[in-house]
Design an enzyme around this catalytic site. Structure first.
Site, PDB file in Angstrom:
ATOM      1  N   SER A   3      10.329  -4.758 -11.907  1.00 29.65           N
ATOM      2  CA  SER A   3      11.068  -5.750 -12.689  1.00 29.65           C
ATOM      3  C   SER A   3      12.036  -6.518 -11.800  1.00 29.65           C
ATOM      4  O   SER A   3      12.559  -5.983 -10.815  1.00 29.65           O
ATOM      5  CB  SER A   3      11.846  -5.056 -13.812  1.00 29.65           C
TER       6      SER A   3
ATOM      7  N   TYR B 162      17.775   0.803 -16.887  1.00 28.11           N
ATOM      8  CA  TYR B 162      16.413   0.251 -16.827  1.00 28.11           C
ATOM      9  C   TYR B 162      16.080  -0.166 -15.393  1.00 28.11           C
ATOM     10  O   TYR B 162      15.036   0.197 -14.855  1.00 28.11           O
ATOM     11  CB  TYR B 162      16.297  -0.946 -17.770  1.00 28.11           C
TER      12      TYR B 162
END
Length: 357
Positions: free
Chosen positions: A146, A171
């Site tokens: 990501s 995350y």
């Protein structure tokens, strides 16, 4: 392309579009797809994606496609999938997504992103144990990272050469951990692996927690939308078709397996950004979204959008700008994501109208 492909997160936004594209474009392909169909967002959207895949699969009688409901954090399930299907390529897109959700629900990220990915790596490692004349083990592991790994880096555009040691959300930390785990397994067990750092993927049937989708949902309900950092955010919005094309190109070219002077594998390991290389100001993005929603007749022309906007401070875990340096992707695979934002949002608005209205 090698024919047997395992896609985890196969009912997710990127996973389902990848499966759909592979079935459309490659004759006699064999795809096993797995997803736990959790309720992080509306499961009906996931079911819609699966129906679209089944429709397309029906047009290709020489191909194989099977969908399994299951969780990659279950090692027995993962091992069974690998033993029975014997995948040549593994595309791991199963993960708990979302920066803000990780602040209030950290357990989900450890379970899926850490334990789940570990199970995938172990299964790839042991795929070589059962290799025979007809099967050579996993030839390439492609996995989702990501843009969040760049954290609060000030240098833009973000390059895969940059240090990414300062995540600002759990995350992001799990995604950076995935890259480190994959590197270790590539070094120890010679597993070709490629991580893809996705930048704000959007499009029809996307994730409802993403800004363009959640803004639309809130305005439909008459609620106000909050525009963070008082509108001074920039995002590298990447249309889903560009992302899928990038994944397919990467899948077909695993990093080379070579031995170093120490007699151990030089890690067959790579990382790429997949982004639009053109960050958009959030206020301009909202303006285009409004125009396309009116054009698609999701909202009437006289809808008072201004009354439904609220400029607010930055949220914890968020960053002011995401901007991808995609020169390596272009150099190695000849691809540069380029779908204009208005074109992508137009397709989203038309899908939203047809799905909800």
């Amino acid at each position: 392309m090698v024919r047997r492909i395992l896609v985890t997160g196969g009912a997710g936004f990127i996973g389902s579009n990848l499966v759909l594209k592979l079935i459309k474009d490659i004759d006699e392909i064999q795809i096993l797809s797995v997803d736990n169909l959790n309720d992080y967002y509306d499961v009906n959207i996931k079911k819609w994606r699966l129906i679209e895949i089944e429709k397309e699969f029906g047009k290709h009688p020489n191909s194989f496609y099977s969908f399994v409901i299951g969780d990659i954090s279950n090692p027995s399930l993962v091992n069974q999938l690998f033993v029975e299907f014997k995948p040549d390529i593994v595309v791991n897109l199963a993960a708990q997504a979302g920066v803000r959700y990780s602040i209030t629900n950290p357990d989900a990220y450890i379970q899926s992103n850490m334990i789940g990915f570990y199970n995938i790596l172990e299964a790839c490692r042991h795929s070589y144990d059962v290799a025979d004349d007809g099967y050579h083990g996993v030839q390439h592991l492609v996995y989702a990272s990501s843009s969040s790994v760049y954290g609060s880096n000030k240098k833009v555009p973000y390059s895969t050469e940059d240090k990414v040691d300062n995540p600002v959300s759990l995350y992001a930390a799990t995604k950076k951990s995935n890259e480190l785990m994959a590197h270790a397994y590539s070094k120890l067990y010679n597993i070709p692996s490629t991580g893809l750092r996705f930048f704000t993927v959007y499009g029809p049937a996307g994730r409802p927690d993403m800004a363009y989708f959640s803004f639309t949902n809130k305005m439909i309900k008459g609620e106000k939308i909050q525009i963070f950092n008082y509108g001074n955010c920039k995002r590298d919005f990447t249309y889903i078709d560009d992302v899928v094309e990038g994944v397919i190109r990467v899948m077909q070219s695993p990093p080379k397996q070579e031995v170093g002077e120490d007699g151990l594998p030089i890690p067959p390991y790579a990382i790429y950004n997949i982004g639009n290389n053109h960050p958009e100001n959030l206020l301009e993005f909202v303006q285009i979204l409004q125009e396309e929603l009116v054009r698609a007749k999701v909202f009437p022309e006289d809808y008072d959008f201004e009354a439904h906007k609220e400029l607010v401070a930055m949220q914890p875990g968020d960053v002011p700008v995401t901007y991808a340096d995609t020169s390596a992707l272009e150099r190695d695979f000849g691809i540069k994501p380029s779908t204009p934002l208005r074109e992508g949002l137009r397709k989203f608005a038309e899908w939203y109208r047809d799905f909800y209205l």
